[in-house]
Design a protein around this motif. Sequence first.
Motif, mmCIF file in Angstrom:
data_model
loop_
_atom_site.group_PDB
_atom_site.id
_atom_site.type_symbol
_atom_site.label_atom_id
_atom_site.label_comp_id
_atom_site.label_asym_id
_atom_site.label_seq_id
_atom_site.Cartn_x
_atom_site.Cartn_y
_atom_site.Cartn_z
ATOM 1 N N MET A 124 9.995 4.527 -2.066
ATOM 2 C CA MET A 124 8.882 5.703 -1.812
ATOM 3 C C MET A 124 8.196 5.033 -1.119
ATOM 4 O O MET A 124 8.346 3.122 -1.477
ATOM 5 C CB MET A 124 8.148 5.579 -3.543
ATOM 6 C CG MET A 124 6.098 5.993 -3.015
ATOM 7 S SD MET A 124 5.743 6.328 -4.598
ATOM 8 C CE MET A 124 5.158 4.602 -5.211
ATOM 9 N N SER A 125 7.775 4.177 -0.185
ATOM 10 C CA SER A 125 7.122 2.916 0.448
ATOM 11 C C SER A 125 6.055 3.919 1.040
ATOM 12 O O SER A 125 4.995 4.790 1.390
ATOM 13 C CB SER A 125 8.138 3.250 1.921
ATOM 14 O OG SER A 125 7.245 2.018 2.629
ATOM 15 N N VAL A 126 5.142 2.878 0.609
ATOM 16 C CA VAL A 126 3.589 2.942 1.037
ATOM 17 C C VAL A 126 3.163 2.648 1.975
ATOM 18 O O VAL A 126 3.301 0.996 2.319
ATOM 19 C CB VAL A 126 2.697 3.050 0.276
ATOM 20 C CG1 VAL A 126 1.116 3.419 0.528
ATOM 21 C CG2 VAL A 126 2.781 3.420 -1.366
ATOM 22 N N THR A 127 2.273 2.898 3.351
ATOM 23 C CA THR A 127 1.953 2.313 3.933
ATOM 24 C C THR A 127 0.545 2.829 4.971
ATOM 25 O O THR A 127 0.720 4.202 3.999
ATOM 26 C CB THR A 127 2.785 2.391 5.699
ATOM 27 O OG1 THR A 127 2.267 1.550 6.523
ATOM 28 C CG2 THR A 127 2.997 3.379 6.064
ATOM 29 N N THR A 128 -0.204 2.010 5.477
ATOM 30 C CA THR A 128 -1.337 2.335 6.222
ATOM 31 C C THR A 128 -0.858 3.479 7.474
ATOM 32 O O THR A 128 0.105 2.959 8.007
ATOM 33 C CB THR A 128 -2.415 0.962 6.572
ATOM 34 O OG1 THR A 128 -1.850 0.516 7.366
ATOM 35 C CG2 THR A 128 -2.945 0.299 5.120
ATOM 36 N N ALA A 129 -2.059 4.795 8.197
ATOM 37 C CA ALA A 129 -1.705 4.422 9.088
ATOM 38 C C ALA A 129 -1.857 3.754 10.658
ATOM 39 O O ALA A 129 -0.805 4.259 10.880
ATOM 40 C CB ALA A 129 -3.349 5.743 8.946
ATOM 41 N N ASN B 197 -7.527 4.420 4.393
ATOM 42 C CA ASN B 197 -8.894 3.579 3.182
ATOM 43 C C ASN B 197 -8.553 3.888 2.028
ATOM 44 O O ASN B 197 -9.432 4.030 1.363
ATOM 45 C CB ASN B 197 -10.258 4.624 3.808
ATOM 46 C CG ASN B 197 -10.531 4.792 5.248
ATOM 47 O OD1 ASN B 197 -11.138 3.856 6.005
ATOM 48 N ND2 ASN B 197 -11.176 6.215 5.352
ATOM 49 N N GLY B 198 -7.790 4.063 2.065
ATOM 50 C CA GLY B 198 -7.241 3.433 0.487
ATOM 51 C C GLY B 198 -6.554 4.666 -0.504
ATOM 52 O O GLY B 198 -5.678 5.024 -1.324
ATOM 53 N N LYS B 199 -6.660 6.255 0.512
ATOM 54 C CA LYS B 199 -6.025 7.883 -0.319
ATOM 55 C C LYS B 199 -4.651 7.506 0.730
ATOM 56 O O LYS B 199 -4.832 7.823 1.935
ATOM 57 C CB LYS B 199 -6.835 8.420 0.017
ATOM 58 C CG LYS B 199 -8.026 7.390 -0.966
ATOM 59 C CD LYS B 199 -9.671 8.701 -0.587
ATOM 60 C CE LYS B 199 -11.311 8.264 -2.196
ATOM 61 N NZ LYS B 199 -11.493 9.419 -1.568
ATOM 62 N N VAL B 200 -4.189 8.459 0.305
ATOM 63 C CA VAL B 200 -3.017 8.695 0.612
ATOM 64 C C VAL B 200 -3.425 10.216 1.771
ATOM 65 O O VAL B 200 -4.046 11.433 1.243
ATOM 66 C CB VAL B 200 -1.609 9.231 -0.541
ATOM 67 C CG1 VAL B 200 -0.353 10.178 0.270
ATOM 68 C CG2 VAL B 200 -1.127 8.728 -1.330
ATOM 69 N N VAL B 201 -2.847 10.059 2.546
ATOM 70 C CA VAL B 201 -3.453 11.438 3.616
ATOM 71 C C VAL B 201 -1.944 11.939 3.976
ATOM 72 O O VAL B 201 -2.176 13.297 4.439
ATOM 73 C CB VAL B 201 -3.936 10.920 4.730
ATOM 74 C CG1 VAL B 201 -5.776 9.882 4.126
ATOM 75 C CG2 VAL B 201 -3.256 9.758 5.830
ATOM 76 N N ALA B 202 -0.678 11.877 3.743
ATOM 77 C CA ALA B 202 0.213 11.992 4.247
ATOM 78 C C ALA B 202 1.313 11.982 3.967
ATOM 79 O O ALA B 202 1.709 10.556 3.165
ATOM 80 C CB ALA B 202 0.101 12.136 6.126
#
Length: 72
Positions: A1-6, A30-35
């Motif tokens: 799992m990888s998390v990145t900003t838009a 803005n700190g919330k998962v959107v996709a």
Amino acid sequence: MSVTTATEFKMNFGKYLLLAETEDIYITKNGKVVAKLTNPNQDRVDIANSLFGILPSDISVEDARDERLEKI
């Protein structure tokens, strides 16, 4: 799992596209998962992996198939 900003995702789209072949990419704004970017075939791979080891080592695939068909 990888998390990145838009923003990071837009700047490095190719990198994350390749990475999505092996792991899920969660995109935040803005700190919330959107996709979530994921490999559409991953479910099949996970299902196949979950089946390994189900058959006992002393039974053949043909015997297992015959046993299953007897129950129908």
